[in-house]
Design a protein around this motif. Structure first.
Motif, mmCIF file in Angstrom:
data_model
loop_
_atom_site.group_PDB
_atom_site.id
_atom_site.type_symbol
_atom_site.label_atom_id
_atom_site.label_comp_id
_atom_site.label_asym_id
_atom_site.label_seq_id
_atom_site.Cartn_x
_atom_site.Cartn_y
_atom_site.Cartn_z
ATOM 1 N N SER A 1 0.834 -1.204 0.000
ATOM 2 C CA SER A 1 0.000 0.000 0.000
ATOM 3 C C SER A 1 0.868 1.254 0.000
ATOM 4 N N GLY A 2 0.230 2.387 -0.273
ATOM 5 C CA GLY A 2 0.910 3.666 -0.184
ATOM 6 C C GLY A 2 1.695 4.068 -1.413
ATOM 7 N N TRP A 3 1.413 3.454 -2.570
ATOM 8 C CA TRP A 3 2.112 3.786 -3.808
ATOM 9 C C TRP A 3 1.335 4.826 -4.614
ATOM 10 N N SER A 4 2.043 5.535 -5.469
ATOM 11 C CA SER A 4 1.382 6.437 -6.407
ATOM 12 C C SER A 4 2.272 6.638 -7.624
ATOM 13 N N VAL A 5 1.651 7.009 -8.734
ATOM 14 C CA VAL A 5 2.367 7.371 -9.954
ATOM 15 C C VAL A 5 1.881 8.752 -10.390
ATOM 16 N N PHE B 1 8.761 17.399 -19.369
ATOM 17 C CA PHE B 1 7.738 16.408 -19.071
ATOM 18 C C PHE B 1 8.387 15.301 -18.256
ATOM 19 N N GLY B 2 7.657 14.803 -17.263
ATOM 20 C CA GLY B 2 8.251 13.795 -16.402
ATOM 21 C C GLY B 2 7.234 12.820 -15.853
ATOM 22 N N VAL B 3 7.751 11.729 -15.320
ATOM 23 C CA VAL B 3 6.944 10.740 -14.612
ATOM 24 C C VAL B 3 7.627 10.456 -13.283
ATOM 25 N N GLY B 4 6.844 10.043 -12.308
ATOM 26 C CA GLY B 4 7.401 9.734 -11.007
ATOM 27 C C GLY B 4 6.654 8.598 -10.338
ATOM 28 N N VAL B 5 7.357 7.866 -9.506
ATOM 29 C CA VAL B 5 6.764 6.816 -8.677
ATOM 30 C C VAL B 5 7.113 7.138 -7.233
ATOM 31 N N SER B 6 6.117 7.131 -6.371
ATOM 32 C CA SER B 6 6.381 7.463 -4.973
ATOM 33 C C SER B 6 5.804 6.392 -4.050
ATOM 34 N N LYS B 7 6.348 6.374 -2.834
ATOM 35 C CA LYS B 7 5.932 5.393 -1.818
ATOM 36 C C LYS B 7 5.837 6.086 -0.470
ATOM 37 N N ARG B 8 4.726 5.896 0.190
ATOM 38 C CA ARG B 8 4.597 6.361 1.575
ATOM 39 C C ARG B 8 5.465 5.461 2.449
ATOM 40 N N LEU B 9 6.425 6.073 3.159
ATOM 41 C CA LEU B 9 7.357 5.297 3.975
ATOM 42 C C LEU B 9 6.829 5.068 5.384
ATOM 43 N N ASP C 1 -1.562 13.238 10.726
ATOM 44 C CA ASP C 1 -1.652 14.277 9.700
ATOM 45 C C ASP C 1 -0.421 14.378 8.818
ATOM 46 N N LEU C 2 0.687 13.748 9.208
ATOM 47 C CA LEU C 2 1.965 13.960 8.531
ATOM 48 C C LEU C 2 2.595 12.642 8.107
ATOM 49 N N ASP C 3 2.930 12.528 6.809
ATOM 50 C CA ASP C 3 3.572 11.334 6.264
ATOM 51 C C ASP C 3 4.966 11.672 5.745
ATOM 52 N N LEU C 4 5.831 10.644 5.735
ATOM 53 C CA LEU C 4 7.116 10.717 5.053
ATOM 54 C C LEU C 4 7.030 9.849 3.809
ATOM 55 N N GLU C 5 7.384 10.425 2.637
ATOM 56 C CA GLU C 5 7.311 9.716 1.365
ATOM 57 C C GLU C 5 8.665 9.778 0.654
ATOM 58 N N PHE C 6 8.831 8.876 -0.310
ATOM 59 C CA PHE C 6 9.986 8.931 -1.201
ATOM 60 C C PHE C 6 9.485 8.890 -2.632
ATOM 61 N N GLU C 7 10.070 9.726 -3.506
ATOM 62 C CA GLU C 7 9.678 9.741 -4.917
ATOM 63 C C GLU C 7 10.904 9.689 -5.816
ATOM 64 N N GLU D 1 16.826 14.254 -16.744
ATOM 65 C CA GLU D 1 17.054 14.611 -15.340
ATOM 66 C C GLU D 1 16.409 13.527 -14.479
ATOM 67 N N PHE D 2 17.155 13.030 -13.492
ATOM 68 C CA PHE D 2 16.653 11.987 -12.604
ATOM 69 C C PHE D 2 16.730 12.510 -11.168
ATOM 70 N N ASN D 3 15.572 12.568 -10.511
ATOM 71 C CA ASN D 3 15.468 13.205 -9.200
ATOM 72 C C ASN D 3 14.980 12.207 -8.152
ATOM 73 N N SER D 4 15.671 12.164 -7.019
ATOM 74 C CA SER D 4 15.304 11.299 -5.895
ATOM 75 C C SER D 4 15.007 12.195 -4.698
ATOM 76 N N ILE D 5 13.775 12.107 -4.179
ATOM 77 C CA ILE D 5 13.325 13.095 -3.194
ATOM 78 C C ILE D 5 12.642 12.426 -2.009
#
Length: 205
Positions: free
Chosen positions: A36-40, A69-77, A83-89, A103-107
């Protein structure tokens, strides 16, 4: 050598943090957490011609010819509070017109999820920091600041507002400011590099 040492330290810290958060020994790493906790997200936008300080402090805003133009995949960690989540994208971005690099970005992002009007428009606010690696030193940044104050690898800052319908929380409209910089000169003596405003659609699942 100083640049490479600083880059290695920054990359190592990010990697170590991610490994700790995803460690099988952690309580986070059970099946329900992983499933759970994924998004695109898909997004597009434009780079500005101004330094970020001129945008926010003086209200100056000019748009460049560069489109992205870009795409990203993120995960709720982890949920820090209700009220507050930590995520990685992880993002992959392609530039056009003004420059043509990848450009490749890790956030890592902190997301605040609760606002008084959520029963009408479900809103969240996120701010994040990480690393940005371009396939080559971006032309706009090099032309603006010179090769001695430009770099393919820089710090990456993201600020985001996201909006969804309460009855349909999957799709979200996303508005972002994405910024590359040298983290006040820490990386390659670069202070400001480039700022982009982007808009996109994210789907959470």
């Amino acid at each position: 050598m100083k640049f490479f040492r600083r880059t290695l330290v920054a990359a190592s810290l990010c990697a170590a943090t991610l490994l700790i958060l995803l460690s099988p020994a952690s309580a986070l790493a059970d099946d329900s957490w992983w499933e759970s906790g994924w998004s695109v997200i898909g997004f597009g936008g434009v780079l500005t011609t101004n330094k970020s300080s001129d945008i926010w402090l003086h209200g100056e805003l000019g748009l460049s010819d560069d489109r992205l133009f870009g795409v990203g995949v993120s995960k709720r960690l982890v949920g820090i509070t209700d009220d507050l989540d930590l995520e990685f994208e992880q993002q992959a971005v392609k530039h056009f017109e003004g420059q043509d690099n990848w450009e490749f970005n890790s956030i890592f992002m902190l997301r605040w999820k609760t606002f008084p009007w959520d029963s009408f428009i479900d809103t969240s606010f996120a701010a994040g920091d990480g690393l940005s690696i371009a396939s080559e030193t971006p032309k706009l940044e090099s032309d603006r600041y010179g090769k001695n104050e430009s770099s393919a690898l820089l710090n990456f800052v993201l600020v985001e507002f996201a909006f969804a319908l309460p009855d349909y929380p999957g799709p979200e409209l996303v508005m972002r400011m994405q910024h590359r910089s040298g983290a006040f000169g820490l990386i390659n003596n670069t202070s400001d590099a480039s700022t982009a405003f982007t808009w996109g659609i994210r789907y959470r699942f």
